[in-house]
Design an enzyme around this catalytic site. Structure first.
Site, short mmCIF file in Angstrom:
data_model
loop_
_atom_site.label_atom_id
_atom_site.label_comp_id
_atom_site.label_asym_id
_atom_site.label_seq_id
_atom_site.Cartn_x
_atom_site.Cartn_y
_atom_site.Cartn_z
NE ARG A 106 -21.84 -86.96 26.83
CZ ARG A 106 -22.60 -85.89 27.53
NH1 ARG A 106 -21.96 -85.24 28.36
NH2 ARG A 106 -23.82 -85.87 27.23
CG HIS A 133 -26.68 -84.15 23.03
ND1 HIS A 133 -26.69 -85.47 23.18
CD2 HIS A 133 -26.59 -83.36 24.20
CE1 HIS A 133 -26.70 -85.56 24.77
NE2 HIS A 133 -26.64 -84.19 25.38
CD GLN A 136 -30.55 -82.00 25.98
OE1 GLN A 136 -29.48 -82.58 26.70
NE2 GLN A 136 -31.66 -81.70 26.27
CG ASP A 227 -25.52 -76.15 24.51
OD1 ASP A 227 -24.93 -76.00 25.75
OD2 ASP A 227 -24.94 -76.72 23.54
CB CYS A 267 -29.11 -79.35 26.68
SG CYS A 267 -27.45 -78.31 26.26
NE ARG A 295 -31.07 -86.27 27.48
CZ ARG A 295 -29.62 -86.41 27.52
NH1 ARG A 295 -29.07 -85.01 28.08
NH2 ARG A 295 -28.83 -87.23 27.05
N1 NVA Z 1 -22.63 -78.24 23.72
C1 NVA Z 1 -22.41 -78.74 24.65
C2 NVA Z 1 -23.53 -79.75 25.06
C3 NVA Z 1 -23.36 -80.19 26.48
C4 NVA Z 1 -24.45 -81.15 26.85
C5 NVA Z 1 -21.19 -79.51 24.70
O1 NVA Z 1 -20.85 -80.22 23.61
O2 NVA Z 1 -20.35 -79.31 25.82
N1 CP Z 2 -27.41 -82.15 28.60
C1 CP Z 2 -26.44 -83.13 28.81
O1 CP Z 2 -26.20 -83.91 28.17
O2 CP Z 2 -25.90 -82.95 30.10
P1 CP Z 2 -24.80 -83.72 30.61
O3 CP Z 2 -23.47 -83.21 29.84
O4 CP Z 2 -24.49 -83.57 32.20
O5 CP Z 2 -24.83 -85.23 30.05
#
Ligand code: NVA
Ligand code: CP
Length: 308
Positions: A106, A133, A136, A227, A267, A295
């Protein structure tokens, strides 16, 4: 019951790294894992997790998925490893892929993820970047399939920022031939490269719609998805985005304009009362917690396919 198949691509960096057939296969295997109909052993296999951003679901669902498969996980905290000090990705990737059998990463830039994949001798999985993602999206389409059995005539409306989550939904939706509508404030549309790619996959069907009007976007929709308005890394834009996104909250009024059997997805993590109301998250239309559970099942399917 199916068995994992070898995926054509070594890595899963984007929703585009799988074919439609491979996605369908992953969703089927995930269902078998969920129903406890499949028992795959990845004994002695090690998943390395590199998370430059916070995570609850992705991190824990990968850890539990690996443990259910009989493997183990190493959680590499960038702040206590040499990553934070600035060790080049090409060195980190070459070293870690000699210890681990697969890496889930990540990070911010998609190009950094690609750099890891370039230098890693083992598969690399996108656990979220600023662009996409894809894990997801697999869980999202698994949740939609559980509800509607197949994707025929399903209309998925995403209301919010044209961000990483929206991008993967668009690409995965295009591969699965699902109608995807994005409703976002002007200036927050998904990148044109994503839109162009999806349209190329849909060929002559106009199944991707981008609009600035949430009410028309939800007419007849079967799935309403949102989201956060400000993603990780955008903390300094929060005030401005909160203003720009006024009117883009999934509330009861918006839900009333969708199909009467529509389900709600998010999500997570959510900012309640911003992109979605408390009432909608807690309503009987919400499949948000099933989606979070899925997930783990799709990632079990993904890991067993990448490592089989
Ligand atoms: N769009 C959000 C998704 C978190 C799972 C982010 O990138 O923070
Ligand atoms: N949806 C998702 O990726 O959640 P986290 O940021 O908690 O991993």
């Amino acid at each position: 019951m199916l068995n994992p198949i070898k995926l054509l691509n070594k890595n899963f960096l984007s929703s585009l790294d799988m074919s439609a057939e491979e996605i369908f296969h992953i969703l089927e295997i995930a269902k078998d894992f969920k129903n406890k109909d499949l028992n795959i052993e990845l004994k002695d296999k090690v998943l390395g997790l590199i998370f430059d951003k916070s995570s609850t679901r992705t991190r824990v669902s990968f850890q539990v998925a690996m443990s259910r498969l009989g493997g183990t996980t190493v959680d590499l905290n960038p702040t206590t490893s040499q990553i934070e000090r600035g060790e080049p990705i090409r060195d980190t990737a070459r070293v870690l892929s000699r210890y681990c059998d697969v890496l889930a990463i990540r990070t911010f830039k998609q190009s950094d993820l690609e750099e890891y994949a370039k230098w890693s001798s083992k598969p690399v999985i996108n656990a979220l970047t600023d662009n996409e993602h894809p894990c997801q999206a697999l869980a999202d389409f698994m949740t939609i399939k559980e509800e509607f059995i197949d994707f025929k005539n399903v209309v998925l409306t995403f209301i919010g920022d044209g961000n990483n989550v929206a991008n993967s939904l668009i690409l995965c939706g295009a591969l699965l031939d699902v109608e995807v509508r994005i409703a976002c404030p002007r200036g927050y549309e998904p990148k044109s490269s994503i839109i162009d790619k999806a349209r190329e996959i849909y060929r002559d069907k106009s199944l991707l719609k981008i609009t600035n009007d949430p009410i028309t976007a939800v007419q007849g929709a079967n799935v309403l998805y949102t989201d956060v308005w400000s993603s990780m890394g955008e903390e300094n834009q929060k005030e401005e985005k909160d203003k720009d996104f006024l009117g883009f909250t999934i509330d009861q009024n918006l839900v009333n304009n969708a199909d009467k059997d529509a389900i709600i997805l998010h999500c997570l993590p959510a900012y309640r009362a911003k992109e979605i109301t408390d009432e909608v998250i807690e309503s009987n239309k919400s499949r948000i917690f099933e989606q979070a559970e899925n997930r783990m099942h799709v990632q079990q399917a993904l890991l067993s396919s990448l490592l089989s």
